[in-house]
Scaffold this motif. Structure first.
Motif: not given
Length: 523
Positions: A381, A393-394, A397, A400, A403-404, A418, A422, A428
């Motif tokens: 995360v 972080v993008a 995401q 896969g 998540l951010g 979030t 995950v 994930y």
């Protein structure tokens, strides 16, 4: 006489082919002057490995070895001002322009250069004509330090802790097509819309202008001030790189072009045999049957500088989770700390992530942390704060394995949902394992690759045959702007001439007809 079996001889030959022994003990100077410990961690194992292979390694940094290492000498920089020590993290969440963001880093980037050049040892070397076989330096807008290779008569190797960007590309003539290689200041993927490509072009123009009209002049002034016999051709010697070692790998970023002497060695800082954890940390992980979570904002940013509101949100969420949580927290007291949270100012991050009972990594998204997450197949995360962290972080995401969340708008419900998404959705963790398998599927381990190419440069006296001609071209020549101007300018000039000639001819004809009419009237 000792005899060898054919199998043993074959093994020894294969070993030599895969990992060349050093031809001689080189005299190496490494300069890594930034105060962020993560940037030094990036190269520490690499420099120690060079020393272990018999090279004489001198390192300028803020982080001397606690125990003496053979062939390894520290020259310590003392920095009394800690740039991020008490910096409120909320200040990073304010929206600023690209130019303001670049201006913010000026002191962070120029102060380390100044401390190195002012150091009595460096000044003594310059005065006495000391030479080295190789200079290894972090390529983060430190042009005055790159130029020292000229004065030390050394081949030059650059190490980038975050891969490459427009400024680093320029040092070796690398190409990063703006149509699918996003800026590290963006969150774009390699498949960009028209608007994103337009944004990419704008960002790169701003970065190029800032680098050439702000940062390089500042570095040149530092160079002229502290080097007693500066060379006039500063712009040439700043690009005299034999090799770039890039802490990146296509399996965790994007496939993209590199010139011959730009080598991906992402993860070369990781020791491949995790150490046993201290007994109290091992017991804390195993005390919860659900396992543990590790939370860190890295070595540059401090959790203690979070606002009271953000701390309260994080504490409430952690207290509600059925997991034990390690939290890198820089002061010994944290009011309201739940019993399932273990705080410490420093953790052996890689060793914790290697533990099978650690289920999740909550991270600021620094590239070293992201690589370690992939290396040990841990989902994340991400809470990005600054610079390339948003892009990392993008990408997590998009690939896969995580998540951010946005620190600026963070609320307890979103943060908890979030984390649980995950942890509870197996896709994930599965994706983290798949990416980890891709990353590990390499012919040489990253550290071995870095050592091989470093010694290749030494064996071949700087390896000038690896340099592309682009290293010797200026901006106009590199982008063929002069040729384009001629190619399109000549036809345009010819067209202008033809129009002018036609107008002139028309004027002459008209004047002649008028003269003839005048003569007819006179007769």
């Amino acid at each position: 006489m000792k005899s060898f079996s054919p199998l043993k001889i074959l093994f020894l030959l294969c070993t030599q082919l895969c990992y060349f022994e050093s031809l001689y003990a080189a005299k190496i100077l490494a300069i890594f002057p930034f105060q962020g410990r993560s940037q030094y961690i990036c190269v520490e194992n690499y420099l120690k490995a060079l020393a272990a292979r018999g090279h004489e390694v001198t390192v300028i940094s803020e982080f001397p070895q606690k125990k003496q290492v053979p062939n390894f000498r520290d020259v310590t920089i003392i920095n009394k001002e800690r740039l991020f020590e008490d910096f409120p993290l909320d200040d990073f969440m304010t929206t600023v322009s690209k130019w303001e963001e670049l201006n913010w880093g000026i002191e962070y980037l120029t102060a380390p250069t100044r401390r190195v050049l002012e150091h009595p040892e460096v000044q003594k070397w310059l005065a006495n004509g000391v030479t080295f076989d190789l200079l290894i330096v972090e390529v983060l807008q430190q042009e005055a330090l790159y130029a020292l290779s000229y004065h030390f008569n050394a081949s030059l190797i650059g190490v980038s802790s975050f891969g490459t960007d427009m400024r680093i590309d320029e040092l070796v003539g690398n190409t990063s097509p703006l149509s699918y290689v996003p800026s590290v200041l963006s969150t774009n993927s390699d498949h960009m819309s028209f608007y994103q490509r337009l944004e990419s072009l704008y960002t790169n123009i701003v970065e190029w202008v800032h680098n050439h009209f702000v940062m390089i002049p500042l570095q040149y002034e530092l160079y002229k001030t502290h080097v007693s016999k500066p060379t006039a051709d500063f712009m040439a010697i700043r690009k005299n790189f034999s090799l770039l070692l890039l802490n990146q790998h296509f399996s965790m970023s994007i496939p993209r072009p590199y010139v011959t002497n730009a080598i991906e060695v992402g993860g070369f800082h990781i020791e491949h045999k995790p150490k046993a954890l201290p007994a109290d940390m091992e017991a804390f992980i195993n005390a919860n049957p659900n396992g543990a979570i590790f939370f860190s904002l890295g070595s540059n940013f401090f959790s203690k500088n979070l606002s009271k509101e953000k701390l309260a949100i994080i504490l409430n969420v952690f207290a509600s989770l059925p997991y034990n949580i390690f939290w890198k927290f820089e002061v010994p007291e944290l009011p309201g700390k739940p019993e399932n949270v273990y705080i410490n100012k420093w953790f052996p991050q890689a060793d914790i992530l290697a533990h099978p009972n650690v289920k999740l990594f909550i991270t600021h998204g620094g590239l070293l942390s992201t690589i370690e997450a992939i290396h040990y197949a841990k989902p994340i995360v991400g809470i990005p704060i600054f610079y390339d962290q948003h892009l990392n972080v993008a990408r997590a995401q998009a690939k896969g394995f995580g998540l951010g969340v946005n620190l600026k708008t963070l609320n307890a419900e979103e943060f908890k949902d979030t984390i649980l998404e995950v942890l509870n959705n197996p896709k994930y963790a599965q994706r983290a394992r798949e990416l980890s398998n891709r990353y590990h599927d390499q012919p040489l381990k990253p550290l071995e690759k870095a050592i091989y190419w470093t010694e290749y440069v030494l064996r071949h006296k700087g390896a000038p045959h690896m340099r592309v001609a682009a290293q010797d071209l200026n901006f106009i020549e590199y982008h063929n702007l002069d040729a384009i101007a001629v190619l399109f300018g000549l036809p345009l000039l010819a067209l202008v001439f033809m129009v002018w000639a036609s107008c002139r001819l028309w004027d002459l004809i008209t004047e002649k007809l008028i003269d003839q009419k005048r003569k007819v009237k006179q007769n």
